[in-house]
Design a protein around this motif. Structure first.
Motif, PDB file in Angstrom:
ATOM      1  N   GLU A 475      19.105 -22.048 -32.120  1.00 15.98           N
ATOM      2  CA  GLU A 475      17.920 -21.243 -31.831  1.00 15.98           C
ATOM      3  C   GLU A 475      17.740 -20.119 -32.829  1.00 15.98           C
ATOM      4  O   GLU A 475      16.672 -19.507 -32.906  1.00 15.98           O
ATOM      5  CB  GLU A 475      18.006 -20.681 -30.410  1.00 15.98           C
ATOM      6  N   THR A 476      18.772 -19.830 -33.621  1.00 18.95           N
ATOM      7  CA  THR A 476      18.658 -18.735 -34.597  1.00 18.95           C
ATOM      8  C   THR A 476      18.103 -19.210 -35.933  1.00 18.95           C
ATOM      9  O   THR A 476      17.810 -18.391 -36.804  1.00 18.95           O
ATOM     10  CB  THR A 476      20.033 -18.089 -34.830  1.00 18.95           C
ATOM     11  N   ARG A 554      14.895 -25.050 -37.861  1.00 20.95           N
ATOM     12  CA  ARG A 554      15.002 -25.585 -36.497  1.00 20.95           C
ATOM     13  C   ARG A 554      13.878 -26.574 -36.203  1.00 20.95           C
ATOM     14  O   ARG A 554      14.059 -27.538 -35.468  1.00 20.95           O
ATOM     15  CB  ARG A 554      14.946 -24.420 -35.500  1.00 20.95           C
ATOM     16  N   ALA A 555      12.739 -26.325 -36.787  1.00 24.13           N
ATOM     17  CA  ALA A 555      11.572 -27.205 -36.646  1.00 24.13           C
ATOM     18  C   ALA A 555      10.630 -26.872 -37.788  1.00 24.13           C
ATOM     19  O   ALA A 555      10.771 -25.842 -38.461  1.00 24.13           O
ATOM     20  CB  ALA A 555      10.893 -27.020 -35.296  1.00 24.13           C
ATOM     21  N   VAL A 556       9.649 -27.752 -38.007  1.00 30.48           N
ATOM     22  CA  VAL A 556       8.665 -27.558 -39.070  1.00 30.48           C
ATOM     23  C   VAL A 556       7.276 -27.796 -38.485  1.00 30.48           C
ATOM     24  O   VAL A 556       7.038 -28.794 -37.798  1.00 30.48           O
ATOM     25  CB  VAL A 556       8.909 -28.523 -40.251  1.00 30.48           C
ATOM     26  N   SER A 569      11.712 -37.512 -42.250  1.00 31.98           N
ATOM     27  CA  SER A 569      12.765 -38.409 -42.752  1.00 31.98           C
ATOM     28  C   SER A 569      14.133 -37.762 -42.712  1.00 31.98           C
ATOM     29  O   SER A 569      15.153 -38.461 -42.680  1.00 31.98           O
ATOM     30  CB  SER A 569      12.440 -38.846 -44.181  1.00 31.98           C
ATOM     31  N   LEU A 570      14.172 -36.414 -42.715  1.00 31.01           N
ATOM     32  CA  LEU A 570      15.440 -35.676 -42.673  1.00 31.01           C
ATOM     33  C   LEU A 570      15.869 -35.354 -41.248  1.00 31.01           C
ATOM     34  O   LEU A 570      16.837 -34.615 -41.046  1.00 31.01           O
ATOM     35  CB  LEU A 570      15.308 -34.382 -43.476  1.00 31.01           C
ATOM     36  N   ALA A 571      15.145 -35.887 -40.264  1.00 29.83           N
ATOM     37  CA  ALA A 571      15.441 -35.697 -38.838  1.00 29.83           C
ATOM     38  C   ALA A 571      15.217 -34.261 -38.395  1.00 29.83           C
ATOM     39  O   ALA A 571      15.785 -33.819 -37.395  1.00 29.83           O
ATOM     40  CB  ALA A 571      16.867 -36.148 -38.506  1.00 29.83           C
ATOM     41  N   VAL A 572      14.390 -33.506 -39.108  1.00 29.74           N
ATOM     42  CA  VAL A 572      13.995 -32.169 -38.678  1.00 29.74           C
ATOM     43  C   VAL A 572      12.795 -32.314 -37.735  1.00 29.74           C
ATOM     44  O   VAL A 572      11.823 -32.988 -38.083  1.00 29.74           O
ATOM     45  CB  VAL A 572      13.617 -31.297 -39.895  1.00 29.74           C
ATOM     46  N   PRO A 573      12.824 -31.730 -36.542  1.00 28.43           N
ATOM     47  CA  PRO A 573      11.675 -31.855 -35.627  1.00 28.43           C
ATOM     48  C   PRO A 573      10.388 -31.357 -36.286  1.00 28.43           C
ATOM     49  O   PRO A 573      10.374 -30.329 -36.963  1.00 28.43           O
ATOM     50  CB  PRO A 573      12.072 -30.981 -34.434  1.00 28.43           C
ATOM     51  N   LEU A 625       9.561 -29.385 -28.266  1.00 26.98           N
ATOM     52  CA  LEU A 625      10.531 -29.923 -29.221  1.00 26.98           C
ATOM     53  C   LEU A 625      11.855 -29.203 -29.125  1.00 26.98           C
ATOM     54  O   LEU A 625      12.917 -29.782 -29.390  1.00 26.98           O
ATOM     55  CB  LEU A 625       9.989 -29.803 -30.649  1.00 26.98           C
ATOM     56  N   GLY A 626      11.820 -27.925 -28.723  1.00 26.77           N
ATOM     57  CA  GLY A 626      13.065 -27.177 -28.594  1.00 26.77           C
ATOM     58  C   GLY A 626      13.938 -27.650 -27.464  1.00 26.77           C
ATOM     59  O   GLY A 626      15.134 -27.374 -27.435  1.00 26.77           O
ATOM     60  N   LYS A 627      13.343 -28.408 -26.543  1.00 29.94           N
ATOM     61  CA  LYS A 627      14.102 -28.901 -25.391  1.00 29.94           C
ATOM     62  C   LYS A 627      14.710 -30.272 -25.614  1.00 29.94           C
ATOM     63  O   LYS A 627      15.567 -30.714 -24.865  1.00 29.94           O
ATOM     64  CB  LYS A 627      13.190 -28.949 -24.160  1.00 29.94           C
ATOM     65  N   THR A 628      14.192 -30.991 -26.621  1.00 28.10           N
ATOM     66  CA  THR A 628      14.706 -32.341 -26.854  1.00 28.10           C
ATOM     67  C   THR A 628      14.632 -32.670 -28.331  1.00 28.10           C
ATOM     68  O   THR A 628      13.724 -32.233 -29.028  1.00 28.10           O
ATOM     69  CB  THR A 628      13.906 -33.400 -26.057  1.00 28.10           C
ATOM     70  N   ALA A 629      15.579 -33.448 -28.800  1.00 25.27           N
ATOM     71  CA  ALA A 629      15.557 -33.919 -30.189  1.00 25.27           C
ATOM     72  C   ALA A 629      15.083 -35.358 -30.256  1.00 25.27           C
ATOM     73  O   ALA A 629      15.050 -35.955 -31.313  1.00 25.27           O
ATOM     74  CB  ALA A 629      16.939 -33.806 -30.822  1.00 25.27           C
ATOM     75  N   ALA A 630      14.727 -35.948 -29.104  1.00 24.91           N
ATOM     76  CA  ALA A 630      14.309 -37.353 -29.095  1.00 24.91           C
ATOM     77  C   ALA A 630      12.845 -37.454 -29.471  1.00 24.91           C
ATOM     78  O   ALA A 630      12.056 -36.565 -29.167  1.00 24.91           O
ATOM     79  CB  ALA A 630      14.537 -37.958 -27.708  1.00 24.91           C
TER      80      ALA A 630
END
Length: 632
Positions: A475-476, A554-556, A569-573, A625-630
């Motif tokens: 989260e940071t 953390r996300a984009v 492709s880098l698995a970043v949300p 998205l912060g609650k799940t990576a799926a």
């Protein structure tokens, strides 16, 4: 008429002094090498694949010698029916060991299988009974009949002149078995282009199709397996040699042993190598366009061959050159297909050609063997591709949709060039095209490309798993923002909307990404925020640094741009913002966490101004998205 012509021509050749014939062979062989461009290219390519790293002068000298040997062989084949036995004995001889082998076989008959090869003066093998003359000699050779009935009868009669039996490969299998039951000898030409009847093996590291018949006959009748080689020792001079082929006694083991023996002989023995007929397309079994993107055969001995050669894996010797798209997002969407191609053609050396800036990205893909940067645009652009001809690519696969990209493949010398053709956009420089209708708004561009690959033989699943393991989530970590879009300003979310998003998340830090052209836009978004809140990297990162910093997010949140596909492709949300463009056609494809947002009442295929998308919708998507990576 044809038979009479062959007979007359053969008589003329037989009565021409050999020095004149030798000079004629030299002249015609040189002319063939210089004028028959396709054949010259094939010889040079075969030599380059078999002996990589040799000087260019060696390839040309070897190909020219092989070209002259073809003419010499043809002249002797024409003349042979008209040559006296006395002259034939001057032309051909046997080593003492080979003569002793057949004398012993006559005295103590046992079944023998001879593996013969396509060398210069190969037809002299039919004279062997004349030279050895043992009693009770029972020898048959399986051959391929000519299509012309009269010519075939003429050739068969002349080759059986001294008692050797020619057995048609269409009906001669039973005759061959009978000869072996009677402890006779059967000769079989084993080549590397046996088509669907052969089995997949390796020859000089390349996948080929080799006949199993020598091994099958050897195993069935307990026969000894030997090579039989007509070694050229001068113009119209040949010496017969034979060598035992050690093997494990199984058909498969014998098939692999014959190929390994021939390969080793051609590597060790340069005179023998120069007399092999390099103008034959030995490895073409796997280049059928409909199956080009996979390996296929009824019988596959590749795993056994790799083990017998003590190799760690199948060599990558079939040269696939992939012309990448020109846009970052398209390059990334092509990656799953290239990864699938690696699985489908494990023998392929996959070389990609693309903009120099893509190298840091492509260099991380383990399914790619090599990257070639496109030359700078200008007068030297196309000559640079012509200089690549000496690397002899086998296949050119163009993701580009332009004749320019196809011309690059022509200049590079790729004999097969594959691409997608859309209505109204002809591509005459492709050798094999996949035709599609107009782009379907509800069908993703990636699906069109997958259909293209499957049309040319790709099988098995195409995975859309991310190209990198997911980064550690915290989260940071900052939130990445990609606000630019150089190729279409309408795809940009307005500056006030970006600022509203930042203000709505006072406890968060952000990183602004973009090109140098995006810098004014990024400056406007970051204005008034401290560097610890909004780090502005627009125009300050190369692709390698871009990838590194994206993975640290953390996300984009991003427009429809190449950075969206890169982060995905880098698995970043990813939260992707679509307005005028169509997410069904160009949305992210990798199975990582993502959310696609459109303005209210926007058609699924796009068409609404992105300014109508409210920051609250983006905030909601980020929290989800912060609650799940799926992936959704």
């Amino acid at each position: 008429m044809l038979v009479r012509f062959l007979a007359a021509l053969g008589w003329a050749v037989a009565h021409t002094p050999e020095p004149i014939l030798e000079g004629f062979s030299w002249l015609l062989g040189e002319a063939g090498f210089l004028l028959l461009r396709r054949r010259r290219r094939l010889m040079l390519s075969n030599l380059h694949h078999a002996f990589p790293g040799r000087p260019a002068a060696w390839y040309r000298a070897a190909a020219r010698t092989s070209s002259r040997r073809v003419v010499e062989t043809g002249l002797l084949s024409l003349a042979a029916p008209h040559l006296s036995e006395r002259r034939l004995r001057r032309i051909a001889r046997t080593t003492p060991e080979t003569a002793a082998l057949f004398r012993n076989r006559a005295a103590n008959p046992r079944p023998l299988v001879l593996g013969t090869v396509h060398l210069a003066l190969w037809e002299t093998q039919t004279w062997m009974p004349l030279l050895i003359r043992p009693d009770r000699m029972n020898i048959g050779v399986i051959y391929r009949p000519l299509d012309h009935t009269g010519a075939d009868a003429y050739v068969k009669a002349t080759r059986e002149r001294f008692g050797l039996k020619l057995l048609s490969r269409h009906e001669g299998f039973n005759q061959a078995q009978q000869i072996l039951r009677e402890n006779g000898t059967v000769g079989i030409l084993f080549d590397q282009n046996a088509g669907a009847r052969g089995c997949l093996t390796l020859f000089f590291g390349r996948v080929c199709s080799t006949p199993e018949l020598p091994g099958l006959l050897m195993a069935r009748f307990g026969a000894e397996l030997r090579s039989f080689v007509p070694r050229r020792i001068g113009f119209w001079r040949v010496q017969f040699e034979s060598e035992a082929i050690p093997n494990d006694g199984t058909p498969a083991g014998a098939t692999l042993a014959l190929n390994r023996w021939l390969e080793g002989a051609l590597v060790r023995d340069e005179p023998l190598c120069l007399n092999w007929l390099w103008a034959h397309d030995r490895w073409r079994h796997q280049d059928v366009p409909a199956r080009r993107f996979r390996l296929e055969s009824k019988r596959d001995l590749l795993s056994a061959d790799v083990a017998a050669r003590k190799l760690a894996a199948l060599p990558r010797r079939t040269r696939f050159w992939i012309r990448l798209p020109n846009w970052l997002g398209d390059v990334i969407m092509a990656a799953p297909l290239l990864r699938a191609l690696r699985e489908s053609r494990p023998d392929a050396e996959i070389t990609v050609l693309g903009r120099e800036g893509f190298q840091p990205l492509v260099g991380q893909w383990r399914f790619i063997d090599r990257f070639i940067a496109l030359p700078p645009r200008g007068a030297g652009y196309f000559p640079a591709f012509a200089r690549l001809r000496g690397e002899f690519p086998d296949v050119w696969v163009a993701f580009t949709q332009s004749v320019r990209g196809d011309l690059e493949g022509v200049l590079a010398g790729a004999p097969q060039r594959f691409g997608v053709v859309r209505p109204g956009r002809p591509r005459p420089l492709l050798t094999h095209a996949f035709g599609t209708g107009p782009a379907d708004p509800a069908r993703h561009q990636f699906s069109d490309w997958e259909a293209f690959f499957r049309h040319f033989g790709l099988e098995g699943p195409v995975s859309t798993a991310p190209l990198a393991p997911p980064p550690e989530r915290s989260e940071t970590l900052p939130i990445g923002l990609i606000a630019g879009s150089e190729n279409n300003p309408e795809k940009r979310w307005p500056v006030p909307r970006w600022r509203q998003l930042i203000e709505a998340l006072p406890g968060e830090s952000f990183i602004l990404f973009g090109t140098a052209g995006d810098r004014p836009l990024a400056d406007a978004i970051a204005a008034g925020f401290g560097g610890e809140r909004v780090e502005n990297l627009a125009g300050q990162t190369d692709l390698a640094r871009y990838i590194e910093r994206l993975r640290a997010c953390r996300a984009v949140v991003c427009n429809d741009t190449g950075g969206m596909h890169l982060a995905n492709s880098l698995a970043v949300p990813v939260v992707g913002l679509f307005g005028p463009t169509n997410p069904q056609r160009t949305g992210p494809i990798f199975s990582a966490a993502r959310a696609i947002l459109q303005p209210p009442h926007c058609p699924a295929a796009g068409g609404s101004p992105l300014a109508e998308l409210e920051p609250e919708c983006v905030l909601t998507a980020l929290r989800a998205l912060g609650k799940t990576a799926a992936p959704p």
